[in-house]
Enzyme design. Structure first.
Site, PDB file in Angstrom:
ATOM      1  N   LYS A 213      90.066 -33.075  34.982  1.00  0.00           N
ATOM      2  CA  LYS A 213      89.188 -32.161  34.250  1.00  0.00           C
ATOM      3  C   LYS A 213      89.737 -30.742  34.194  1.00  0.00           C
ATOM      4  O   LYS A 213      90.587 -30.332  34.979  1.00  0.00           O
ATOM      5  CB  LYS A 213      87.774 -32.196  34.842  1.00  0.00           C
ATOM      6  CG  LYS A 213      87.083 -33.526  34.512  1.00  0.00           C
ATOM      7  CD  LYS A 213      85.599 -33.486  34.770  1.00  0.00           C
ATOM      8  CE  LYS A 213      84.951 -34.787  34.271  1.00  0.00           C
ATOM      9  NZ  LYS A 213      83.501 -34.823  34.532  1.00  0.00           N
ATOM     10  N   ARG A 249      85.290 -42.032  39.980  1.00  0.00           N
ATOM     11  CA  ARG A 249      85.694 -42.425  38.622  1.00  0.00           C
ATOM     12  C   ARG A 249      86.991 -41.708  38.269  1.00  0.00           C
ATOM     13  O   ARG A 249      87.032 -40.476  38.227  1.00  0.00           O
ATOM     14  CB  ARG A 249      84.578 -42.056  37.639  1.00  0.00           C
ATOM     15  CG  ARG A 249      84.824 -42.419  36.186  1.00  0.00           C
ATOM     16  CD  ARG A 249      83.622 -42.003  35.341  1.00  0.00           C
ATOM     17  NE  ARG A 249      83.801 -42.324  33.931  1.00  0.00           N
ATOM     18  CZ  ARG A 249      84.404 -41.515  33.051  1.00  0.00           C
ATOM     19  NH1 ARG A 249      84.881 -40.331  33.439  1.00  0.00           N
ATOM     20  NH2 ARG A 249      84.527 -41.878  31.786  1.00  0.00           N
TER      21      ARG A 249
END
Length: 270
Positions: A213, A249
């Protein structure tokens, strides 16, 4: 000592996801990728047909179904592994669960449709409720919180309680603090330092996702490309495991699996 979390491998069946958009948009390639992630040690596969990156534009439910259903069907024909559908739309979740998905991973926490939680109850599948301030197109436009940990803990507890009232079994509910979804760097850091507090205050298991991210590039300016964020992704995965996350995840299953194995061994040495 925290238990070692399960690993959820990401399969984005989209042309525009922030990290791997377009790489797995063909169903046969996505199925092959999913089976490869399982061979690397993934316990779950998370299939998404709509990008939720900042600024992403929505797609129709039918487009999502057309993208994801062949992949879920193909994977289910080849494996009994756990499968999650990453969608906000009840129509997509219904089609996915009917095709063999085990979890509805909903970044809107059941808010996209007025009957979302009721449909989740009818599906009788696991339901992950994620926090997102705003929507993908606007969520990074100056997000604000009074106290980011308390605010998000309360939001997740409230959504979980509403899900239970709608008929979702408590044991089917998971929570996700939504790292990067309507949060600036300091918000993300504060959340990651307090994952255990969020888990304790809500009482539900946590699915944690921070793989590749943007906040990693905010810390390391040399990581502007998502593919250059492996080190940071592993660092946050290990931190999340130490703070009690139940599922991590990730895009990079093999590397994360190895890091968690080594950490678990180190933690077990007396």
């Amino acid at each position: 000592m925290p238990k070692s979390p399960s690993i959820m491998g990401i399969i984005n069946v989209t042309p525009d996801s922030f990290s791997d958009g377009g790489q797995y948009s063909a169903a046969d390639i996505a199925i092959e990728h999913g089976l490869n992630l399982l061979s690397q040690g993934a316990d779950w596969l998370d299939i998404g047909g709509e990008s939720t990156r900042p600024g992403a534009m929505p797609v129709s439910a039918m487009e999502e179904i057309n993208r994801t259903l062949p992949v879920i069907t193909g994977l289910r024909a080849n494996t009994d592994a756990l499968i999650s559908i990453d969608t906000m739309k009840p129509e997509v979740a219904i089609a996915a669960v009917q095709a063999g998905a085990d979890m509805w991973n909903d970044v809107s926490a059941g808010r996209f449709a007025s009957d979302g939680l009721e449909i989740a109850a009818q599906l009788k599948c696991r339901l992950c409720l994620m926090h997102m301030q705003g929507e993908p197109r606007s969520m990074q436009a100056a997000p604000k919180y009074d106290d980011v940990v308390d605010d998000i803990s309360k939001f997740l507890a409230d959504r979980a309680n509403l899900a239970i009232k709608a008929g979702v079994k408590p044991e089917n509910i998971w929570i996700d603090p939504g790292i990067g979804f309507g949060k600036i760097l300091n918000h993300n850091i504060e959340l990651m330092r307090n994952l255990d507090k969020i888990i304790q205050s809500t009482g539900f298991p946590m699915l944690f996702g921070a793989s590749r991210k943007r906040f990693i590039a905010n810390i390391d300016q040399q990581a502007q490309n998502a593919s250059d964020r492996l080190g940071g992704s592993i660092a946050v995965a290990l931190a999340a495991a130490n703070h009690g996350a139940d599922i991590i995840r990730v895009h990079d299953v093999q590397e994360t699996k190895q890091a968690l194995m080594v950490q678990n061994k180190l933690n077990s040495i007396e």
